[in-house]
Write a protein that holds these residues in place. Structure first.
Motif, mmCIF file in Angstrom:
data_model
loop_
_atom_site.group_PDB
_atom_site.id
_atom_site.type_symbol
_atom_site.label_atom_id
_atom_site.label_comp_id
_atom_site.label_asym_id
_atom_site.label_seq_id
_atom_site.Cartn_x
_atom_site.Cartn_y
_atom_site.Cartn_z
ATOM 1 N N VAL A 1 -2.378 -1.416 6.963
ATOM 2 C CA VAL A 1 -1.817 -2.715 7.320
ATOM 3 C C VAL A 1 -0.559 -2.984 6.513
ATOM 4 O O VAL A 1 0.471 -3.405 7.031
ATOM 5 N N ASP A 2 -0.631 -2.706 5.213
ATOM 6 C CA ASP A 2 0.499 -2.973 4.319
ATOM 7 C C ASP A 2 0.496 -1.911 3.226
ATOM 8 O O ASP A 2 1.254 -0.964 3.265
ATOM 9 N N VAL A 3 -0.390 -2.053 2.250
ATOM 10 C CA VAL A 3 -0.504 -1.110 1.145
ATOM 11 C C VAL A 3 -1.943 -0.592 1.101
ATOM 12 O O VAL A 3 -2.885 -1.368 1.230
ATOM 13 N N ALA A 4 -2.103 0.704 0.929
ATOM 14 C CA ALA A 4 -3.421 1.311 0.784
ATOM 15 C C ALA A 4 -3.485 2.051 -0.542
ATOM 16 O O ALA A 4 -2.577 2.808 -0.880
ATOM 17 N N ILE A 5 -4.536 1.804 -1.299
ATOM 18 C CA ILE A 5 -4.730 2.458 -2.594
ATOM 19 C C ILE A 5 -6.134 3.033 -2.587
ATOM 20 O O ILE A 5 -7.115 2.286 -2.583
ATOM 21 N N GLY A 6 -6.235 4.349 -2.577
ATOM 22 C CA GLY A 6 -7.565 4.931 -2.491
ATOM 23 C C GLY A 6 -7.524 6.434 -2.536
ATOM 24 O O GLY A 6 -6.740 7.022 -3.275
ATOM 25 N N PHE A 7 -8.337 7.066 -1.709
ATOM 26 C CA PHE A 7 -8.488 8.513 -1.743
ATOM 27 C C PHE A 7 -8.999 8.971 -0.386
ATOM 28 O O PHE A 7 -9.478 8.169 0.417
ATOM 29 N N SER A 8 -8.901 10.262 -0.125
ATOM 30 C CA SER A 8 -9.305 10.826 1.151
ATOM 31 C C SER A 8 -10.778 11.213 1.117
ATOM 32 O O SER A 8 -11.168 12.140 0.400
ATOM 33 N N HIS A 9 -11.590 10.527 1.891
ATOM 34 C CA HIS A 9 -13.011 10.868 1.970
ATOM 35 C C HIS A 9 -13.197 12.232 2.639
ATOM 36 O O HIS A 9 -14.114 12.984 2.278
ATOM 37 N N VAL B 1 -4.872 14.294 -7.833
ATOM 38 C CA VAL B 1 -4.156 13.103 -7.376
ATOM 39 C C VAL B 1 -3.464 13.430 -6.057
ATOM 40 O O VAL B 1 -2.791 14.444 -5.946
ATOM 41 N N THR B 2 -3.655 12.575 -5.070
ATOM 42 C CA THR B 2 -3.027 12.763 -3.775
ATOM 43 C C THR B 2 -2.076 11.616 -3.512
ATOM 44 O O THR B 2 -2.459 10.451 -3.640
ATOM 45 N N VAL B 3 -0.840 11.921 -3.156
ATOM 46 C CA VAL B 3 0.127 10.894 -2.782
ATOM 47 C C VAL B 3 0.483 11.131 -1.321
ATOM 48 O O VAL B 3 1.049 12.159 -0.974
ATOM 49 N N ALA B 4 0.112 10.206 -0.456
ATOM 50 C CA ALA B 4 0.354 10.342 0.975
ATOM 51 C C ALA B 4 1.615 9.586 1.365
ATOM 52 O O ALA B 4 2.087 8.713 0.646
ATOM 53 N N TRP C 1 -10.042 1.887 -1.679
ATOM 54 C CA TRP C 1 -11.196 2.789 -1.526
ATOM 55 C C TRP C 1 -11.062 3.696 -0.307
ATOM 56 O O TRP C 1 -12.017 4.303 0.133
ATOM 57 N N ASP C 2 -9.854 3.808 0.258
ATOM 58 C CA ASP C 2 -9.662 4.649 1.430
ATOM 59 C C ASP C 2 -8.169 4.896 1.607
ATOM 60 O O ASP C 2 -7.337 4.240 0.966
ATOM 61 N N LEU C 3 -7.814 5.839 2.471
ATOM 62 C CA LEU C 3 -6.424 6.093 2.843
ATOM 63 C C LEU C 3 -6.335 6.088 4.365
ATOM 64 O O LEU C 3 -6.349 7.153 4.998
ATOM 65 N N PRO C 4 -6.268 4.916 4.982
ATOM 66 C CA PRO C 4 -6.210 4.858 6.449
ATOM 67 C C PRO C 4 -4.934 5.495 6.979
ATOM 68 O O PRO C 4 -3.892 5.496 6.320
#
Length: 245
Positions: free
Chosen positions: A88-96, A3-6, A81-84
């Protein structure tokens, strides 16, 4: 799973490498899901640029990079599906990129020395490829051979992949594919040519679809916790509906 929390507003990621499929959400074919995703993205773009005001939009859930329009939407935006780097506001995903690096370590730790990359041209697949190459080089590995195909890739690309592998100075001992459908094609093509999978050639896919479990042998694949991503997105929507950040 890892689990990654950025840093940033509610950015979570969860993923793991798994040899079998455990997510019943993937019961439709990749092509059906891709068509559905494209249709959803097209509808999102039309609604963002349409001059007609039908009803207020309270939230967007986006899977493609259309951030300029989304920033002007003035509402809740959830990128999945990504971690930009700049959500823009909220991102929920993972680091490709992290997935690519872990795949390189995964193969190295199992004694593989000659990987081959079968990569689609999509932006996320490209980032995973870069992550793999960076980590492989950092570990002292030689530059892997590779074949890039148009996204999302087809079974027919697997035959071209096998031909490209045979043109290498040494036959690769592992293939990293950007989807399970490509991995399936490589397994079928390899077995048809007399190669044993995974003894002669290891094959890794991405997505951990039901296809990964149904193949013989089953496809080692990157398993994405889509259910958790969905739960996190619903949680954000509920908090916003209650006036919470």
């Amino acid at each position: 799973s890892a689990v990654t929390v950025a840093e940033g507003p509610v950015i979570h990621g969860a993923w793991a490498i798994s040899p079998v499929c455990r997510d019943a959400d993937f019961q439709t074919s990749n092509s059906v899901k891709i068509k559905a995703r494209l249709a959803a993205n097209a509808a999102l773009r039309r609604s963002l640029i349409s001059p007609q005001k039908r009803r207020p939009t309270r939230a967007w859930i986006a899977v493609s990079p259309i951030t300029a329009k989304l920033r002007r939407a003035g509402t809740t935006v959830i990128e999945v599906w990504d971690l930009p780097d700049d959500p823009v506001d909220v991102a929920i995903g993972f680091s490709h990129r992290a997935i690519g690096g872990d795949l390189a370590r995964y193969l190295r730790n199992r004694g593989h020395a000659r990987p081959f990359l079968l990569s689609a041209t999509g932006p996320r697949a490209r980032v995973r490829r870069e992550g793999f190459l960076t980590e492989w080089a950092a570990g002292g590995g030689a530059l892997p051979g590779e074949l890039q195909v148009y996204s999302p890739g087809r079974l027919a690309d697997a035959g071209r992949c096998l031909e490209a592998m045979r043109e290498q100075d040494e036959m690769p001992d592992a293939v990293v594919c950007t989807s399970d459908i490509l991995a399936q094609g490589v397994i079928v093509a390899a077995q048809s040519s007399g190669l044993r999978v995974p003894m002669d050639l290891a094959v890794i896919g991405f997505g951990n679809t039901l296809l990964a479990e149904d193949m013989h042998p089953s496809i080692t694949s990157v398993d994405i916790d889509g259910a958790r991503i969905a739960r996190e997105a619903v949680g954000v929507l509920r908090r916003r509906a209650e006036g919470l950040p």
